[in-house]
Scaffold this active site. Structure first.
Site, mmCIF file in Angstrom:
data_model
loop_
_atom_site.group_PDB
_atom_site.id
_atom_site.type_symbol
_atom_site.label_atom_id
_atom_site.label_comp_id
_atom_site.label_asym_id
_atom_site.label_seq_id
_atom_site.Cartn_x
_atom_site.Cartn_y
_atom_site.Cartn_z
ATOM 1 N N THR A 123 90.215 32.215 -8.219
ATOM 2 C CA THR A 123 91.024 30.994 -8.275
ATOM 3 C C THR A 123 91.364 30.582 -9.706
ATOM 4 O O THR A 123 90.545 30.737 -10.622
ATOM 5 C CB THR A 123 90.274 29.856 -7.563
ATOM 6 O OG1 THR A 123 90.005 30.230 -6.224
ATOM 7 C CG2 THR A 123 91.086 28.565 -7.577
ATOM 8 N N PRO A 125 93.768 27.400 -12.110
ATOM 9 C CA PRO A 125 94.281 26.027 -12.002
ATOM 10 C C PRO A 125 95.578 25.927 -11.206
ATOM 11 O O PRO A 125 95.807 24.948 -10.500
ATOM 12 C CB PRO A 125 94.474 25.613 -13.464
ATOM 13 C CG PRO A 125 93.479 26.430 -14.226
ATOM 14 C CD PRO A 125 93.414 27.744 -13.515
ATOM 15 N N GLY A 126 96.438 26.946 -11.296
ATOM 16 C CA GLY A 126 97.708 26.897 -10.581
ATOM 17 C C GLY A 126 97.788 27.852 -9.412
ATOM 18 O O GLY A 126 98.878 28.068 -8.865
ATOM 19 N N ARG A 265 63.889 6.145 17.409
ATOM 20 C CA ARG A 265 64.482 4.827 17.249
ATOM 21 C C ARG A 265 64.602 4.141 18.601
ATOM 22 O O ARG A 265 65.110 4.724 19.566
ATOM 23 C CB ARG A 265 65.874 4.964 16.622
ATOM 24 C CG ARG A 265 66.616 3.657 16.410
ATOM 25 C CD ARG A 265 66.032 2.845 15.286
ATOM 26 N NE ARG A 265 66.907 1.734 14.936
ATOM 27 C CZ ARG A 265 66.616 0.842 14.000
ATOM 28 N NH1 ARG A 265 65.470 0.943 13.335
ATOM 29 N NH2 ARG A 265 67.457 -0.135 13.725
ATOM 30 N N LEU A 335 72.348 7.867 13.181
ATOM 31 C CA LEU A 335 71.332 7.210 12.353
ATOM 32 C C LEU A 335 71.760 5.823 11.885
ATOM 33 O O LEU A 335 70.937 5.065 11.366
ATOM 34 C CB LEU A 335 70.994 8.060 11.129
ATOM 35 C CG LEU A 335 69.865 9.078 11.327
ATOM 36 C CD1 LEU A 335 70.313 10.244 12.195
ATOM 37 C CD2 LEU A 335 69.330 9.581 9.999
ATOM 38 N N GLU A 359 87.109 29.683 0.364
ATOM 39 C CA GLU A 359 87.406 30.899 1.143
ATOM 40 C C GLU A 359 88.653 30.710 2.027
ATOM 41 O O GLU A 359 88.803 31.343 3.065
ATOM 42 C CB GLU A 359 86.206 31.315 2.011
ATOM 43 C CG GLU A 359 84.910 31.516 1.258
ATOM 44 C CD GLU A 359 84.812 32.879 0.591
ATOM 45 O OE1 GLU A 359 85.817 33.611 0.589
ATOM 46 O OE2 GLU A 359 83.739 33.204 0.073
ATOM 47 N N THR A 361 91.582 27.342 2.899
ATOM 48 C CA THR A 361 91.553 26.053 3.587
ATOM 49 C C THR A 361 91.855 26.213 5.084
ATOM 50 O O THR A 361 92.320 27.258 5.538
ATOM 51 C CB THR A 361 92.599 25.100 2.986
ATOM 52 O OG1 THR A 361 93.907 25.648 3.244
ATOM 53 C CG2 THR A 361 92.397 24.923 1.484
#
Length: 377
Positions: A123, A125-126, A265, A335, A359, A361
């Site tokens: 990967t 930046p662009g 609970r 919870l 890996e 989207t």
């Protein structure tokens, strides 16, 4: 899919390790944003740092199904550690698949001992999902190659001893012009940049990598010049099954915490699991986990059988990662306030989000599935 005796034994060993060595410390590692080196050494001693490396080369000799089993167990203990292991294993497997005997002898023993951690530098930046937009270049110089470029969101970047760098060696050839290079982290011109401050999986570092006139010898090429893109894409496809298994493990951990809380609970005179709204939520969580696991194992089985698995891997990764985020959200709901404040469930909820991003989207997985469908019409 039913597991055989060997797979059950490996699963149980990974589960014991995760419960004793990972889960009790995951919260502290998250807060420190660091994983001790000793943990990686323990993973190596247990045979988990070379899962896809053949046994004759010193690795565990696992197939993709067995790796998926291990990934689920490690992720149930600590998601960040499972990411470190997965990326490292992918680099070690690439070294065995493509490396020369000299390259393998130089790096693999240290990798299997966790003395040299691997990073896969794809990967930029662009250029993320659209890997055809990669801009890192490698040009021939006297005695080797000079690599220049910037890599972004590199798992294990800060701790890596060896990086596999994807770079274009022939821009005019497009995808057929990419090559892979084995670059030791101490090579002049190879520099770790910013260590990202992330939402989750904080103990697994993610960094920028700068390559500034980084010169490597001719024998740094992995495989063939121009053959890097196809291998990198195949690695990503295989990695989707591992991430699907990771997502199942994270979801399983959240479900276990929610189930335990629901059994303790009390509200309106009885444990909240006795209330249908809570019981049905837990039942839905379990169903989703079980279905995701079985399909992930199916996709892994296709890889092991060397059958077409592109669509199955995309389905497994997309379904499991989205399932896991929903299950973790439902755990927070179960919870209540205890799920919202800082603690195990809150941490797991943050950890799981990236499973829909790295890996490939969810959008990319749907694109892959849609393209496969179009081929059938």
């Amino acid at each position: 899919m039913t597991l055989n005796e060997d797979q059950l034994a490996i699963r149980d060993a990974a589960r014991r390790f995760a419960r004793s060595e990972l889960a009790p410390h995951a919260q502290a590692w998250d807060e420190a944003a660091a994983c001790p080196v000793s943990v990686l050494a323990s993973l190596a001693a247990s045979g988990f740092m070379g899962l896809l490396v053949p046994s004759e080369s010193g690795g565990a000799g696992c197939g993709h199904l067995t790796k998926a089993i291990v990934m689920e167990e490690l992720a149930a203990g600590c998601a960040g550690v499972s990411t470190i292991v997965h990326v490292h294993d992918s680099v070690a497997a690439a070294l065995v698949d493509l490396g020369t005997p000299a390259q393998i002898a130089r790096y693999l023993p240290r990798m299997l001992a966790a003395d040299c951690i691997g990073a896969f530098c794809i990967t930029e930046p662009g250029a993320g999902s659209d890997t055809s937009m990669l801009r890192t270049r490698a040009v021939r110089v006297n005695g080797g190659w000079q690599i220049d470029g910037t890599k972004q969101f590199i798992s294990n970047g800060a701790r890596a001893g060896l990086a596999i760098v994807v770079a274009s060696t022939d821009p005019a050839a497009g995808k057929r012009g990419f090559s892979l290079f084995a670059v030791p982290a101490d090579t002049p011109g190879f520099r770790v940049g910013r260590v990202e401050k992330k939402m989750g999986q904080k103990c697994a570092d993610t960094t920028e990598i700068f390559l500034d006139r980084c010169v490597v010898p001719e024998d740094a090429v992995l495989g063939t010049v121009g053959g890097g893109y196809a291998y990198a894409m195949n690695t990503l496809a295989n990695g989707r099954v591992a991430v699907a298994a990771q997502a199942v493990g994270i979801a399983r951990s959240a479900y276990a915490l929610a189930l335990a809380h629901a059994g303790q609970r009390r509200a309106y005179g009885r444990e909240i699991i006795q209330h249908q709204a809570v019981a049905f939520r837990l039942a839905d969580m379990l169903m989703k986990i079980e279905v995701a696991r079985q399909y992930t194992h199916h996709a892994a089985g296709l890889l092991d059988a060397q059958r077409p698995a592109m669509r199955a891997a995309a389905i497994a990764k997309c379904f499991a990662s989205e399932m896991a985020e929903r299950v973790c959200s439902d755990a927070v709901a179960t919870l209540g306030g205890y799920g919202y404040v800082q603690g195990d469930v809150e941490r797991i909820y943050r950890d799981v989000r990236v499973c829909q991003i790295y890996e490939g989207t969810g959008d990319i997985q749907r694109l892959i599935i849609a393209r496969e469908l179009a081929l059938e019409t």
